[in-house]
Design a protein around this motif. Structure first.
Motif, PDB file in Angstrom:
ATOM      1  N   GLY A   1       0.837  -1.200   0.000  1.00  0.00           N
ATOM      2  CA  GLY A   1       0.000   0.000   0.000  1.00  0.00           C
ATOM      3  C   GLY A   1       0.867   1.243   0.000  1.00  0.00           C
ATOM      4  N   LEU A   2       0.680   2.099   1.002  1.00  0.00           N
ATOM      5  CA  LEU A   2       1.464   3.321   1.103  1.00  0.00           C
ATOM      6  C   LEU A   2       2.931   2.994   1.357  1.00  0.00           C
ATOM      7  N   ASP A   3       3.833   3.710   0.681  1.00  0.00           N
ATOM      8  CA  ASP A   3       5.255   3.464   0.919  1.00  0.00           C
ATOM      9  C   ASP A   3       5.691   4.145   2.218  1.00  0.00           C
ATOM     10  N   GLY A   4       6.865   3.749   2.708  1.00  0.00           N
ATOM     11  CA  GLY A   4       7.333   4.241   3.995  1.00  0.00           C
ATOM     12  C   GLY A   4       7.549   5.739   4.033  1.00  0.00           C
ATOM     13  N   PHE A   5       7.955   6.341   2.901  1.00  0.00           N
ATOM     14  CA  PHE A   5       8.166   7.786   2.885  1.00  0.00           C
ATOM     15  C   PHE A   5       6.851   8.531   3.129  1.00  0.00           C
ATOM     16  N   THR A   6       5.803   8.071   2.471  1.00  0.00           N
ATOM     17  CA  THR A   6       4.491   8.712   2.646  1.00  0.00           C
ATOM     18  C   THR A   6       3.982   8.513   4.062  1.00  0.00           C
ATOM     19  N   VAL A   7       4.111   7.277   4.562  1.00  0.00           N
ATOM     20  CA  VAL A   7       3.654   6.981   5.927  1.00  0.00           C
ATOM     21  C   VAL A   7       4.428   7.827   6.937  1.00  0.00           C
ATOM     22  N   GLY A   8       5.760   7.903   6.759  1.00  0.00           N
ATOM     23  CA  GLY A   8       6.583   8.654   7.691  1.00  0.00           C
ATOM     24  C   GLY A   8       6.213  10.117   7.754  1.00  0.00           C
TER      25      GLY A   8
ATOM     26  N   GLY B   1      14.273  10.473   3.074  1.00  0.00           N
ATOM     27  CA  GLY B   1      13.842   9.964   4.368  1.00  0.00           C
ATOM     28  C   GLY B   1      14.163  10.910   5.504  1.00  0.00           C
ATOM     29  N   LEU B   2      15.318  11.542   5.441  1.00  0.00           N
ATOM     30  CA  LEU B   2      15.749  12.413   6.534  1.00  0.00           C
ATOM     31  C   LEU B   2      15.048  13.767   6.525  1.00  0.00           C
ATOM     32  N   GLN B   3      14.179  13.999   5.547  1.00  0.00           N
ATOM     33  CA  GLN B   3      13.353  15.206   5.594  1.00  0.00           C
ATOM     34  C   GLN B   3      12.369  15.161   6.752  1.00  0.00           C
ATOM     35  N   PHE B   4      12.013  13.930   7.184  1.00  0.00           N
ATOM     36  CA  PHE B   4      11.073  13.796   8.305  1.00  0.00           C
ATOM     37  C   PHE B   4      11.598  12.843   9.382  1.00  0.00           C
ATOM     38  N   ALA B   5      12.458  11.876   8.977  1.00  0.00           N
ATOM     39  CA  ALA B   5      12.929  10.870   9.928  1.00  0.00           C
ATOM     40  C   ALA B   5      14.083  11.420  10.766  1.00  0.00           C
ATOM     41  N   ASP B   6      14.273  10.822  11.947  1.00  0.00           N
ATOM     42  CA  ASP B   6      15.339  11.242  12.852  1.00  0.00           C
ATOM     43  C   ASP B   6      16.626  10.441  12.632  1.00  0.00           C
ATOM     44  N   ASP B   7      16.513   9.301  11.958  1.00  0.00           N
ATOM     45  CA  ASP B   7      17.694   8.500  11.640  1.00  0.00           C
ATOM     46  C   ASP B   7      17.342   7.586  10.475  1.00  0.00           C
ATOM     47  N   TYR B   8      18.368   7.078   9.791  1.00  0.00           N
ATOM     48  CA  TYR B   8      18.168   6.261   8.601  1.00  0.00           C
ATOM     49  C   TYR B   8      19.204   5.137   8.632  1.00  0.00           C
ATOM     50  N   VAL B   9      18.734   3.897   8.715  1.00  0.00           N
ATOM     51  CA  VAL B   9      19.609   2.726   8.778  1.00  0.00           C
ATOM     52  C   VAL B   9      19.387   1.886   7.522  1.00  0.00           C
ATOM     53  N   THR B  10      20.488   1.516   6.866  1.00  0.00           N
ATOM     54  CA  THR B  10      20.375   0.726   5.647  1.00  0.00           C
ATOM     55  C   THR B  10      20.608  -0.758   5.940  1.00  0.00           C
TER      56      THR B  10
ATOM     57  N   LEU C   1      14.227   2.297   8.129  1.00  0.00           N
ATOM     58  CA  LEU C   1      14.974   1.060   7.903  1.00  0.00           C
ATOM     59  C   LEU C   1      14.775   0.695   6.433  1.00  0.00           C
ATOM     60  N   SER C   2      15.847   0.680   5.655  1.00  0.00           N
ATOM     61  CA  SER C   2      15.653   0.534   4.222  1.00  0.00           C
ATOM     62  C   SER C   2      16.827  -0.157   3.550  1.00  0.00           C
ATOM     63  N   ALA C   3      16.516  -0.873   2.465  1.00  0.00           N
ATOM     64  CA  ALA C   3      17.566  -1.453   1.637  1.00  0.00           C
ATOM     65  C   ALA C   3      18.063  -0.442   0.606  1.00  0.00           C
ATOM     66  N   ARG C   4      17.386   0.691   0.528  1.00  0.00           N
ATOM     67  CA  ARG C   4      17.781   1.728  -0.430  1.00  0.00           C
ATOM     68  C   ARG C   4      18.958   2.521   0.133  1.00  0.00           C
ATOM     69  N   THR C   5      20.065   2.478  -0.588  1.00  0.00           N
ATOM     70  CA  THR C   5      21.288   3.120  -0.098  1.00  0.00           C
ATOM     71  C   THR C   5      21.637   4.392  -0.870  1.00  0.00           C
ATOM     72  N   ALA C   6      20.862   4.726  -1.894  1.00  0.00           N
ATOM     73  CA  ALA C   6      21.157   5.914  -2.687  1.00  0.00           C
ATOM     74  C   ALA C   6      21.039   7.165  -1.822  1.00  0.00           C
ATOM     75  N   VAL C   7      21.902   8.128  -2.088  1.00  0.00           N
ATOM     76  CA  VAL C   7      21.884   9.376  -1.327  1.00  0.00           C
ATOM     77  C   VAL C   7      20.519  10.055  -1.438  1.00  0.00           C
ATOM     78  N   GLU C   8      19.914   9.998  -2.627  1.00  0.00           N
ATOM     79  CA  GLU C   8      18.618  10.651  -2.824  1.00  0.00           C
ATOM     80  C   GLU C   8      17.553  10.063  -1.895  1.00  0.00           C
ATOM     81  N   ASP C   9      17.581   8.731  -1.729  1.00  0.00           N
ATOM     82  CA  ASP C   9      16.605   8.090  -0.843  1.00  0.00           C
ATOM     83  C   ASP C   9      16.842   8.501   0.608  1.00  0.00           C
ATOM     84  N   LYS C  10      18.119   8.541   1.019  1.00  0.00           N
ATOM     85  CA  LYS C  10      18.424   8.932   2.388  1.00  0.00           C
ATOM     86  C   LYS C  10      17.982  10.366   2.655  1.00  0.00           C
ATOM     87  N   LEU C  11      18.254  11.249   1.698  1.00  0.00           N
ATOM     88  CA  LEU C  11      17.853  12.640   1.879  1.00  0.00           C
ATOM     89  C   LEU C  11      16.342  12.779   1.956  1.00  0.00           C
TER      90      LEU C  11
END
Length: 210
Positions: free
Chosen positions: A43-50, A77-86, A65-75
């Motif tokens: 359904g909704l992806d984690g970015f939207t849910v977050g 996620g970090l627009q709303f998340a407090d930490d990002y673990v790959t 928590l993500s398998a996506r390691t691209a800088v764009e994905d991290k950036l």
């Protein structure tokens, strides 16, 4: 992956609720202290849910928590998340990052806590009975009690408590912590033989419910 994370964190003393869809995540936030959020969800992806979670509850830390390691994905996620673990990640790293987020969030910790017949004034490190009498603890008793209060409703293992207070590895069979808990209860419990504030979780450790 969700089951592995849940079992590992529960073994470390956390109370964990595993939710498998983003749509139901917001409803579960009323009694949540921290969110671990996967990007890949049905359904909704984690970015939207977050983003929705953070809009509704800005004070609750989110760890992506993500398998996506691209800088764009991290950036993103970090627009709303407090930490990002790959992925892949080590469970010890995840636990350490959770503790960092809890410590970072402690500025929102209440100044006073009411526990049964006690009022704990966190900003002054004072413990008062309802009649105003102050309870004086030893240094180790105070450290144990404060550590439990800083992890409300969380089952803390003997190992966690001992290592947090003494700063040394816990040795199986060591009665030091148990003795300190007993004397602490004699000071803060109305009936130390049937404690209501510091609960013993048989075979695991201790908990203060709030």
């Amino acid at each position: 992956m969700g089951n592995i994370v849940k079992e590992d964190l529960e073994h470390r003393g956390y109370m964990v609720r595993w939710i498998t869809s983003g749509e139901s995540a917001i409803e579960a936030l009323s009694d949540t202290d921290l969110v671990i959020l996967d990007v890949m969800l049905p359904g909704l992806d984690g970015f939207t849910v977050g983003q929705r979670l953070k809009n509704c509850h800005p004070d609750i830390p989110i760890l992506m928590l993500s398998a996506r390691t691209a800088v764009e994905d991290k950036l993103q996620g970090l627009q709303f998340a407090d930490d990002y673990v790959t992925k892949p990640f080590h469970p010890d790293e995840l636990s350490a990052r959770i503790e960092v987020l809890f410590r970072r969030n402690q500025q929102a910790f209440p100044e006073e806590i009411q526990l049964s017949h006690l009022k704990v004034i966190m900003t002054e490190n004072r413990i008062l009975k309802n009649d105003g009498e102050e309870i004086i603890l030893t240094s180790k008793q105070h450290q144990i009690f404060m550590y439990l209060l800083q992890h409300p409703n969380q089952i803390l293992t003997k190992e966690q408590l001992f290592e947090a207070v003494w700063g040394e590895p816990y040795l199986e069979g060591d009665k030091t912590l148990m003795v300190h808990i007993r004397y602490l209860r004699e000071k803060i419990e109305q009936l130390p033989s049937t404690p209501k504030i510091i609960e013993t979780i048989r075979g695991i450790g201790y908990r203060v419910k709030q």
